[in-house]
Design a protein around this motif. Structure first.
Motif, PDB file in Angstrom:
ATOM      1  N   ASN A 174       9.169  66.810 -12.069  1.00  0.00           N
ATOM      2  CA  ASN A 174       7.819  67.320 -11.797  1.00  0.00           C
ATOM      3  C   ASN A 174       6.827  66.362 -12.462  1.00  0.00           C
ATOM      4  N   ILE A 175       6.372  65.373 -11.690  1.00  0.00           N
ATOM      5  CA  ILE A 175       5.461  64.359 -12.223  1.00  0.00           C
ATOM      6  C   ILE A 175       4.022  64.832 -12.043  1.00  0.00           C
ATOM      7  N   VAL A 176       3.350  65.076 -13.153  1.00  0.00           N
ATOM      8  CA  VAL A 176       1.997  65.629 -13.091  1.00  0.00           C
ATOM      9  C   VAL A 176       0.918  64.546 -13.104  1.00  0.00           C
ATOM     10  N   MET A 177       1.284  63.326 -13.498  1.00  0.00           N
ATOM     11  CA  MET A 177       0.291  62.254 -13.535  1.00  0.00           C
ATOM     12  C   MET A 177       0.979  60.900 -13.532  1.00  0.00           C
ATOM     13  N   GLN A 178       0.341  59.941 -12.836  1.00  0.00           N
ATOM     14  CA  GLN A 178       0.773  58.548 -12.888  1.00  0.00           C
ATOM     15  C   GLN A 178      -0.391  57.700 -13.386  1.00  0.00           C
ATOM     16  N   VAL A 179      -0.115  56.754 -14.282  1.00  0.00           N
ATOM     17  CA  VAL A 179      -1.175  55.913 -14.846  1.00  0.00           C
ATOM     18  C   VAL A 179      -0.810  54.444 -14.645  1.00  0.00           C
ATOM     19  N   THR A 180      -1.772  53.563 -14.921  1.00  0.00           N
ATOM     20  CA  THR A 180      -1.597  52.146 -14.590  1.00  0.00           C
ATOM     21  C   THR A 180      -1.389  51.233 -15.799  1.00  0.00           C
ATOM     22  N   ASP A 181      -1.218  51.827 -16.982  1.00  0.00           N
ATOM     23  CA  ASP A 181      -0.829  50.997 -18.125  1.00  0.00           C
ATOM     24  C   ASP A 181      -0.067  51.859 -19.125  1.00  0.00           C
ATOM     25  N   ILE A 182       0.778  51.208 -19.882  1.00  0.00           N
ATOM     26  CA  ILE A 182       1.699  51.926 -20.755  1.00  0.00           C
ATOM     27  C   ILE A 182       0.989  52.602 -21.927  1.00  0.00           C
ATOM     28  N   PHE A 183      -0.167  52.075 -22.330  1.00  0.00           N
ATOM     29  CA  PHE A 183      -0.894  52.672 -23.447  1.00  0.00           C
ATOM     30  C   PHE A 183      -1.504  54.020 -23.044  1.00  0.00           C
ATOM     31  N   SER A 184      -2.002  54.093 -21.810  1.00  0.00           N
ATOM     32  CA  SER A 184      -2.488  55.378 -21.303  1.00  0.00           C
ATOM     33  C   SER A 184      -1.342  56.370 -21.168  1.00  0.00           C
ATOM     34  N   LEU A 185      -0.194  55.875 -20.759  1.00  0.00           N
ATOM     35  CA  LEU A 185       0.977  56.740 -20.622  1.00  0.00           C
ATOM     36  C   LEU A 185       1.370  57.334 -21.978  1.00  0.00           C
ATOM     37  N   ILE A 186       1.362  56.530 -23.002  1.00  0.00           N
ATOM     38  CA  ILE A 186       1.690  57.002 -24.352  1.00  0.00           C
ATOM     39  C   ILE A 186       0.679  58.056 -24.811  1.00  0.00           C
ATOM     40  N   SER A 187      -0.588  57.842 -24.496  1.00  0.00           N
ATOM     41  CA  SER A 187      -1.623  58.827 -24.857  1.00  0.00           C
ATOM     42  C   SER A 187      -1.383  60.154 -24.160  1.00  0.00           C
TER      43      SER A 187
END
Length: 301
Positions: free
Chosen positions: A223-236
């Motif tokens: 269940n993927i609720v969000m996709q982001v375009t850089d790993i730092f945003s993903l960590i946040s």
């Protein structure tokens, strides 16, 4: 209009003869025979339709016309050399500009150390850094926008169009918030989290590919609720409790106060193989050779 009687090669021979003063020395400088040197000079006079030298015994002495041609020919040869250099530089070859592409996560350790090493090897390099996904970096490499890229390659990668140099292999782990109940676990069965939410990078990224492989091996659609375009945003996003994520181990030391990385039970063989990649057609570029040499002599994990 000039025809093939007047060529750059003949101007090169003429200038060599003017500089040395003898046929034999000019021939030695250009690795040619004296007969070829004499023939080229005579042909040049025919092409210009005027004498350049006068015979005095066995010597050819330059006339004023030869001195004029010498001055202009030197400028022509200099302009040609500059034109060649400028053309190569416009094509990204043999210039002081070095365009390096890398994954965002490699800026934590690998990229700074590589740039520092390159500067020691070749201090005149003006290094420009581009951060993006695997797919975008490969596209820019193919379009000659980048000289070298640092990317994650699949284990079976083998393409004659590229030169690839392995740097290190990185574990792929589960990222959870630092205050999560799972944070103290030594490992976790990904299958047990099939009802949880996840965040991922977009599909151009190698980490997205590795995440899908892990989920497929665990036997469920996440269940993927969000996709982001850089790993730092993903960590946040993970730190804020938006969901779990699959991340490489190399981010752990920098963000351990925000997230915890846990081994994936039974999926330890999923790894990211980080490599330096350049086009095979450009392997002999001195800047790229310097980068290859630097990558070979250091551990960039």
């Amino acid at each position: 209009m000039f025809d093939d009687v007047l060529t750059l090669k003949k101007l090169e021979i003429f200038l060599a003869f003017i500089k040395t003063g003898t046929l034999s020395e000019a021939a030695a400088d250009l690795n040619m025979s004296t007969v070829s040197i004499h023939r080229a000079i005579h042909s040049l006079e025919e092409g210009l339709k005027c004498p350049l030298f006068r015979q005095e015994g066995r010597l050819l002495l330059p006339l004023p016309s030869a001195r004029v041609l010498e001055e202009r020919a030197e400028k022509i040869m200099a302009d040609i050399n500059e034109a060649v250099a400028s053309t190569r530089e416009a094509a990204g070859l043999f210039s002081s500009e070095f365009n390096l592409g890398a994954l965002y996560s490699l800026t934590l350790n690998t990229v700074p150390r590589l740039i520092a090493g390159l500067k020691l090897r070749k201090g005149d390099l003006n290094i420009q850094l581009t951060l993006d996904s695997n797919a975008v970096l490969f596209n820019k490499l193919n379009n000659l926008q980048l000289d070298v890229i640092l990317v994650s390659l699949e284990q079976q990668f083998n393409n004659p169009d590229y030169i690839s140099l392995p740097l290190f292999s990185d574990d792929v782990l589960l990222a959870v918030p630092a205050d999560s109940e799972l944070a103290s676990a030594e490992d976790v069965d990904l299958t047990s989290l099939k009802d949880e939410t996840f965040v991922t990078l977009t599909q151009q990224f190698a980490t997205h590919r590795d995440s899908l492989l892990a989920f497929d091996r665990a036997g469920f659609q996440p269940n993927i609720v969000m996709q982001v375009t850089d790993i730092f945003s993903l960590i946040s996003m993970v730190s804020a409790g938006m969901g779990y994520a699959i991340l490489p181990r190399r981010v752990e030391s920098v963000f351990e106060n925000k997230i915890k990385l846990i081994k994936l039970k039974g999926l330890e063989d999923i790894k990211q193989n980080i490599s330096m990649v350049c086009l095979a057609s450009r392997e002999r570029d001195p800047r790229i050779l310097s980068c290859i040499a630097e990558c070979r002599t250091n551990d960039y994990l």
